[in-house]
Write a protein that holds these residues in place. Structure first.
Motif, PDB file in Angstrom:
ATOM      1  N   GLY A   1       5.548   5.942 -16.051  1.00 34.22           N
ATOM      2  CA  GLY A   1       5.572   5.146 -14.831  1.00 34.22           C
ATOM      3  C   GLY A   1       6.272   5.821 -13.677  1.00 34.22           C
ATOM      4  O   GLY A   1       6.928   5.171 -12.862  1.00 34.22           O
ATOM      5  N   LYS A   2       6.105   7.138 -13.570  1.00 35.54           N
ATOM      6  CA  LYS A   2       6.837   7.898 -12.563  1.00 35.54           C
ATOM      7  C   LYS A   2       6.307   7.643 -11.158  1.00 35.54           C
ATOM      8  O   LYS A   2       5.107   7.470 -10.947  1.00 35.54           O
ATOM      9  CB  LYS A   2       6.756   9.407 -12.868  1.00 35.54           C
ATOM     10  N   ASP A   3       7.224   7.640 -10.200  1.00 37.59           N
ATOM     11  CA  ASP A   3       6.895   7.574  -8.783  1.00 37.59           C
ATOM     12  C   ASP A   3       6.653   8.997  -8.295  1.00 37.59           C
ATOM     13  O   ASP A   3       7.541   9.852  -8.388  1.00 37.59           O
ATOM     14  CB  ASP A   3       8.059   6.947  -8.014  1.00 37.59           C
ATOM     15  N   PRO A   4       5.449   9.301  -7.759  1.00 39.98           N
ATOM     16  CA  PRO A   4       5.153  10.677  -7.343  1.00 39.98           C
ATOM     17  C   PRO A   4       6.041  11.183  -6.224  1.00 39.98           C
ATOM     18  O   PRO A   4       6.187  12.399  -6.044  1.00 39.98           O
ATOM     19  CB  PRO A   4       3.688  10.605  -6.911  1.00 39.98           C
TER      20      PRO A   4
ATOM     21  N   GLU B   1       0.820  -1.209   0.000  1.00 46.98           N
ATOM     22  CA  GLU B   1       0.000   0.000   0.000  1.00 46.98           C
ATOM     23  C   GLU B   1       0.853   1.259   0.000  1.00 46.98           C
ATOM     24  O   GLU B   1       0.595   2.196  -0.763  1.00 46.98           O
ATOM     25  CB  GLU B   1      -0.942   0.012   1.203  1.00 46.98           C
ATOM     26  N   SER B   2       1.857   1.313   0.848  1.00 40.33           N
ATOM     27  CA  SER B   2       2.666   2.532   0.959  1.00 40.33           C
ATOM     28  C   SER B   2       3.447   2.822  -0.319  1.00 40.33           C
ATOM     29  O   SER B   2       3.682   3.986  -0.657  1.00 40.33           O
ATOM     30  CB  SER B   2       3.623   2.425   2.148  1.00 40.33           C
ATOM     31  N   SER B   3       3.840   1.767  -1.033  1.00 46.92           N
ATOM     32  CA  SER B   3       4.621   1.970  -2.259  1.00 46.92           C
ATOM     33  C   SER B   3       3.755   2.196  -3.490  1.00 46.92           C
ATOM     34  O   SER B   3       4.180   2.862  -4.442  1.00 46.92           O
ATOM     35  CB  SER B   3       5.535   0.758  -2.499  1.00 46.92           C
ATOM     36  N   ARG B   4       2.549   1.676  -3.475  1.00 48.29           N
ATOM     37  CA  ARG B   4       1.719   1.698  -4.690  1.00 48.29           C
ATOM     38  C   ARG B   4       0.607   2.739  -4.661  1.00 48.29           C
ATOM     39  O   ARG B   4       0.268   3.328  -5.686  1.00 48.29           O
ATOM     40  CB  ARG B   4       1.113   0.299  -4.877  1.00 48.29           C
TER      41      ARG B   4
END
Length: 284
Positions: free
Chosen positions: A246-249, A203-206
């Motif tokens: 596919g960037k990580d916010p 959850e924390s990563s996605r």
């Protein structure tokens, strides 16, 4: 029935998720006030030169009712067609099943053809060529973002549309589900000692990225359904580029204008958008 015991449950049961209803009994999917009809047909069965090879044709009618249609080259000699009406009342009138959807509903083709003939000959020609038995009707639904995807004890996790089902206009439903599935596999491999810890890491990563994509898709869905512009075109293009990459916010924030708009966005405040149904806790 039967009972199955497990250490964790991954709820991959779609936008009408039973697990989600148990975790959030007072919620239901969001209906955007739209109905959609579509099919995939052999291009050879359509009138000649209706659209170019590899072409994507988009048509939008701003009259009454508001509608859009697409003719896309699907490859291998097939064409994808869809017709979407954005009006809660009028779309139900056009429905072959009171908005519940289905395949080959009697009378649908004639109703859609009547509307298309009034404003777009190309779309009308496509509808005339499509057998009514091949036309599939569905409501355009999604989900609102949640405070958490996990059950209170952390042993149930929502995955895919059950967690982040969204309006289909930016075609990110399946992509988001694939991303969540990959995230689940990754954390289960990394956190073998504690499955509950693995779900927390999932959850924390996605969730931050999934929430942004879900809310952006829903905002553009509201824009399409209402015929109003919510984002400037350049901002929307930049956001789509951010999604595709596919960037990580956390590491690469999306456009600031999108973040600011989505911070207070609630699709249910838009005209014509509503919950699909109301739940009672005792019914679940």
């Amino acid at each position: 029935g039967s009972t199955v015991k497990a250490r964790i449950l991954l709820a991959c049961d779609g936008v009408f998720s039973v697990a989600r209803r148990q975790l959030y009994p007072n919620e239901s999917p969001i209906w955007f006030g739209q109905l959609n009809w579509g099919t995939v047909i052999k291009t050879s069965e359509l009138p000649p030169n209706l659209h170019e090879k590899n072409g994507v044709h988009y048509f939008q009618h701003h009259g009454d009712p508001l509608w859009m249609s697409m003719l896309n080259d699907g490859g291998s000699g097939y064409t994808f067609w869809q017709f979407r009406v954005s009006d809660p009342e009028k779309s139900r009138e056009l429905s072959g099943n009171n908005g519940r959807g289905g395949l080959g509903l009697p009378g649908v083709k004639e109703k859609l053809l009547r509307i298309a003939k009034e404003s777009c000959g190309i779309v009308a020609s496509a509808i005339e060529a499509i057998p009514e038995s091949a036309i599939f009707e569905r409501s355009i639904v999604g989900q609102s973002s949640l405070p958490t995807w996990l059950s209170p004890l952390g042993r149930v996790a929502l995955v895919g549309d059950s967690a982040h089902g969204c309006h289909p206009n930016i075609a990110q439903g399946a992509n988001s589900a694939f991303e969540s599935a990959a995230a689940i596999v990754k954390v289960l491999c990394e956190e073998k000692e504690s499955l509950v810890s693995a779900l927390k890491l999932y959850e924390s990563s996605r969730k931050p990225r999934a929430d942004l994509v879900q809310n952006f898709a829903n905002a553009l869905g509201v824009s399409q359904a209402s015929g109003t512009q919510i984002f400037d075109k350049d901002v929307a293009v930049d956001m789509m580029d951010w999604i595709r990459r596919g960037k990580d916010p956390m590491e690469h924030p999306p456009p600031q204008a999108v973040i600011e708009m989505l911070e207070h966005f609630d699709p249910l405040e838009a005209k014509g958008v509503s919950r699909l149904w109301s739940h009672k806790t005792e019914d679940i």
